[in-house]
Design a protein around this motif. Structure first.
Motif, PDB file in Angstrom:
ATOM      1  N   ARG A 168      47.365  77.855  20.074  1.00 23.42           N
ATOM      2  CA  ARG A 168      46.917  76.638  19.376  1.00 23.42           C
ATOM      3  C   ARG A 168      45.882  75.883  20.207  1.00 23.42           C
ATOM      4  O   ARG A 168      44.876  75.419  19.679  1.00 23.42           O
ATOM      5  CB  ARG A 168      48.121  75.737  19.078  1.00 23.42           C
ATOM      6  N   ARG A 169      46.120  75.784  21.520  1.00 20.63           N
ATOM      7  CA  ARG A 169      45.142  75.105  22.370  1.00 20.63           C
ATOM      8  C   ARG A 169      43.822  75.851  22.386  1.00 20.63           C
ATOM      9  O   ARG A 169      42.746  75.236  22.343  1.00 20.63           O
ATOM     10  CB  ARG A 169      45.693  74.966  23.793  1.00 20.63           C
ATOM     11  N   CYS A 170      43.872  77.174  22.428  1.00 19.65           N
ATOM     12  CA  CYS A 170      42.639  77.976  22.411  1.00 19.65           C
ATOM     13  C   CYS A 170      41.893  77.784  21.096  1.00 19.65           C
ATOM     14  O   CYS A 170      40.656  77.677  21.083  1.00 19.65           O
ATOM     15  CB  CYS A 170      42.958  79.455  22.610  1.00 19.65           C
ATOM     16  N   ALA A 171      42.625  77.747  19.982  1.00 20.45           N
ATOM     17  CA  ALA A 171      41.972  77.567  18.681  1.00 20.45           C
ATOM     18  C   ALA A 171      41.304  76.203  18.598  1.00 20.45           C
ATOM     19  O   ALA A 171      40.171  76.085  18.086  1.00 20.45           O
ATOM     20  CB  ALA A 171      42.997  77.724  17.565  1.00 20.45           C
ATOM     21  N   ARG A 172      41.977  75.149  19.117  1.00 16.80           N
ATOM     22  CA  ARG A 172      41.366  73.813  19.093  1.00 16.80           C
ATOM     23  C   ARG A 172      40.117  73.773  19.976  1.00 16.80           C
ATOM     24  O   ARG A 172      39.091  73.200  19.605  1.00 16.80           O
ATOM     25  CB  ARG A 172      42.374  72.768  19.541  1.00 16.80           C
ATOM     26  N   ALA A 173      40.204  74.400  21.180  1.00 15.73           N
ATOM     27  CA  ALA A 173      39.051  74.427  22.080  1.00 15.73           C
ATOM     28  C   ALA A 173      37.899  75.200  21.441  1.00 15.73           C
ATOM     29  O   ALA A 173      36.737  74.794  21.535  1.00 15.73           O
ATOM     30  CB  ALA A 173      39.443  75.038  23.423  1.00 15.73           C
ATOM     31  N   TRP A 174      38.233  76.308  20.777  1.00 16.53           N
ATOM     32  CA  TRP A 174      37.196  77.102  20.131  1.00 16.53           C
ATOM     33  C   TRP A 174      36.525  76.299  19.023  1.00 16.53           C
ATOM     34  O   TRP A 174      35.303  76.340  18.877  1.00 16.53           O
ATOM     35  CB  TRP A 174      37.808  78.382  19.558  1.00 16.53           C
ATOM     36  N   GLU A 175      37.298  75.538  18.255  1.00 17.85           N
ATOM     37  CA  GLU A 175      36.734  74.705  17.185  1.00 17.85           C
ATOM     38  C   GLU A 175      35.782  73.657  17.767  1.00 17.85           C
ATOM     39  O   GLU A 175      34.704  73.430  17.217  1.00 17.85           O
ATOM     40  CB  GLU A 175      37.855  74.004  16.407  1.00 17.85           C
ATOM     41  N   ARG A 176      36.186  73.009  18.877  1.00 18.07           N
ATOM     42  CA  ARG A 176      35.315  72.006  19.498  1.00 18.07           C
ATOM     43  C   ARG A 176      34.024  72.641  19.994  1.00 18.07           C
ATOM     44  O   ARG A 176      32.929  72.102  19.788  1.00 18.07           O
ATOM     45  CB  ARG A 176      36.043  71.327  20.670  1.00 18.07           C
ATOM     46  N   TRP A 178      32.670  75.429  18.930  1.00 17.57           N
ATOM     47  CA  TRP A 178      31.897  75.915  17.792  1.00 17.57           C
ATOM     48  C   TRP A 178      31.170  74.765  17.091  1.00 17.57           C
ATOM     49  O   TRP A 178      30.047  74.922  16.640  1.00 17.57           O
ATOM     50  CB  TRP A 178      32.808  76.644  16.820  1.00 17.57           C
ATOM     51  N   GLU A 179      31.790  73.575  17.054  1.00 17.30           N
ATOM     52  CA  GLU A 179      31.146  72.414  16.438  1.00 17.30           C
ATOM     53  C   GLU A 179      29.865  72.037  17.171  1.00 17.30           C
ATOM     54  O   GLU A 179      28.912  71.563  16.557  1.00 17.30           O
ATOM     55  CB  GLU A 179      32.101  71.214  16.428  1.00 17.30           C
ATOM     56  N   SER A 180      29.850  72.244  18.486  1.00 20.27           N
ATOM     57  CA  SER A 180      28.633  71.900  19.225  1.00 20.27           C
ATOM     58  C   SER A 180      27.579  73.000  19.153  1.00 20.27           C
ATOM     59  O   SER A 180      26.388  72.730  19.282  1.00 20.27           O
ATOM     60  CB  SER A 180      28.969  71.603  20.686  1.00 20.27           C
ATOM     61  N   VAL A 181      27.963  74.237  18.924  1.00 16.91           N
ATOM     62  CA  VAL A 181      27.022  75.358  18.908  1.00 16.91           C
ATOM     63  C   VAL A 181      26.557  75.693  17.493  1.00 16.91           C
ATOM     64  O   VAL A 181      25.387  76.017  17.268  1.00 16.91           O
ATOM     65  CB  VAL A 181      27.666  76.610  19.555  1.00 16.91           C
ATOM     66  N   GLU A 182      27.414  75.590  16.508  1.00 20.14           N
ATOM     67  CA  GLU A 182      27.130  76.078  15.155  1.00 20.14           C
ATOM     68  C   GLU A 182      25.908  75.437  14.511  1.00 20.14           C
ATOM     69  O   GLU A 182      25.092  76.155  13.918  1.00 20.14           O
ATOM     70  CB  GLU A 182      28.370  75.871  14.280  1.00 20.14           C
ATOM     71  N   PRO A 183      25.664  74.106  14.625  1.00 20.17           N
ATOM     72  CA  PRO A 183      24.475  73.545  13.960  1.00 20.17           C
ATOM     73  C   PRO A 183      23.177  74.141  14.491  1.00 20.17           C
ATOM     74  O   PRO A 183      22.266  74.417  13.713  1.00 20.17           O
ATOM     75  CB  PRO A 183      24.579  72.055  14.273  1.00 20.17           C
ATOM     76  N   ARG A 184      23.101  74.340  15.796  1.00 17.34           N
ATOM     77  CA  ARG A 184      21.871  74.922  16.348  1.00 17.34           C
ATOM     78  C   ARG A 184      21.756  76.399  15.974  1.00 17.34           C
ATOM     79  O   ARG A 184      20.682  76.908  15.697  1.00 17.34           O
ATOM     80  CB  ARG A 184      21.882  74.779  17.868  1.00 17.34           C
ATOM     81  N   TRP A 185      22.877  77.081  15.997  1.00  9.57           N
ATOM     82  CA  TRP A 185      22.865  78.522  15.729  1.00  9.57           C
ATOM     83  C   TRP A 185      22.515  78.800  14.269  1.00  9.57           C
ATOM     84  O   TRP A 185      21.759  79.709  13.955  1.00  9.57           O
ATOM     85  CB  TRP A 185      24.241  79.085  16.079  1.00  9.57           C
TER      86      TRP A 185
END
Length: 198
Positions: A168-176, A178-185
């Motif tokens: 669960r902690r890994c999934a939350r960290a991955w979401e955070r 991804w939120e910073s990378v996804e708009p640029r990507w």
């Protein structure tokens, strides 16, 4: 030239969550080994206690030959199996040579005058046979296996809960992340972001 990773003995691609998972799995293996050792100890203790109890019971049980004084008859069974049993009136002498008569379970084909083996207690009353070595061993094995299983299940449940927490902690960290990378990507705008914003 010898290549060194940034952390001595470490993998630069290994995350803290991966190390936590590895430690939990090693802990589970150790806990299972300890549970098995404890199960062996419980089994040995149960074997000693059961054997001592069986010897105590055997010291108050005596095998005699009883003589059937009537024909055998079927009686409805009791207990878990509920199978009918054959009973017949028999007579026997106890260790003090007193005569006793009672209806006891006998083989199905028992006829008047047949002899049947019978276990009696110190008072000359019919009693169950003392536990044998196989029964004692099965009891000890069952207790030892049960103790091991409880320990292993508890360790497995604890490690499973901890692994789910790590996931669960890994999934939350991955979401955070991804939120910073996804708009640029992807080139999509985040809410509140203008076309000229970066």
């Amino acid at each position: 030239m010898h290549h060194r990773t940034p952390r001595a003995g470490g993998n630069p691609l290994c995350r803290e969550a991966d190390r936590t998972r590895a430690r939990l799995r090693v802990g589970l293996v150790v806990a299972c080994l300890l549970a098995a050792i404890c199960g062996i100890g419980v089994g040995r203790s149960a074997w000693t206690d059961s054997r001592r109890a069986a010897e105590e019971v055997a010291s108050h049980r005596h095998s005699v030959q009883a003589v059937a004084v009537g024909e055998s008859a079927h009686r409805a069974g009791t207990g878990l199996t509920g199978r009918p049993v054959s009973v017949a009136p028999v007579t026997w002498r106890d260790t003090a040579h007193r005569v006793h008569t009672a209806s006891v379970p006998v083989p199905a084909a028992t006829r008047h005058g047949d002899t049947v083996p019978l276990w009696i207690d110190d008072g000359g009353n019919p009693a169950a046979a003392p536990p044998g070595a196989a029964e004692t061993a099965l009891d000890a094995i069952g207790r030892g296996a049960g103790a091991s299983a409880v320990g292993m299940l508890a360790a497995g449940a604890f490690v499973g809960a901890r692994l789910r927490g790590v996931d669960r902690r890994c999934a939350r960290a991955w979401e955070r992340e991804w939120e910073s990378v996804e708009p640029r990507w992807s080139g999509r705008l985040r809410p509140g972001q203008g076309t000229g914003d970066d």
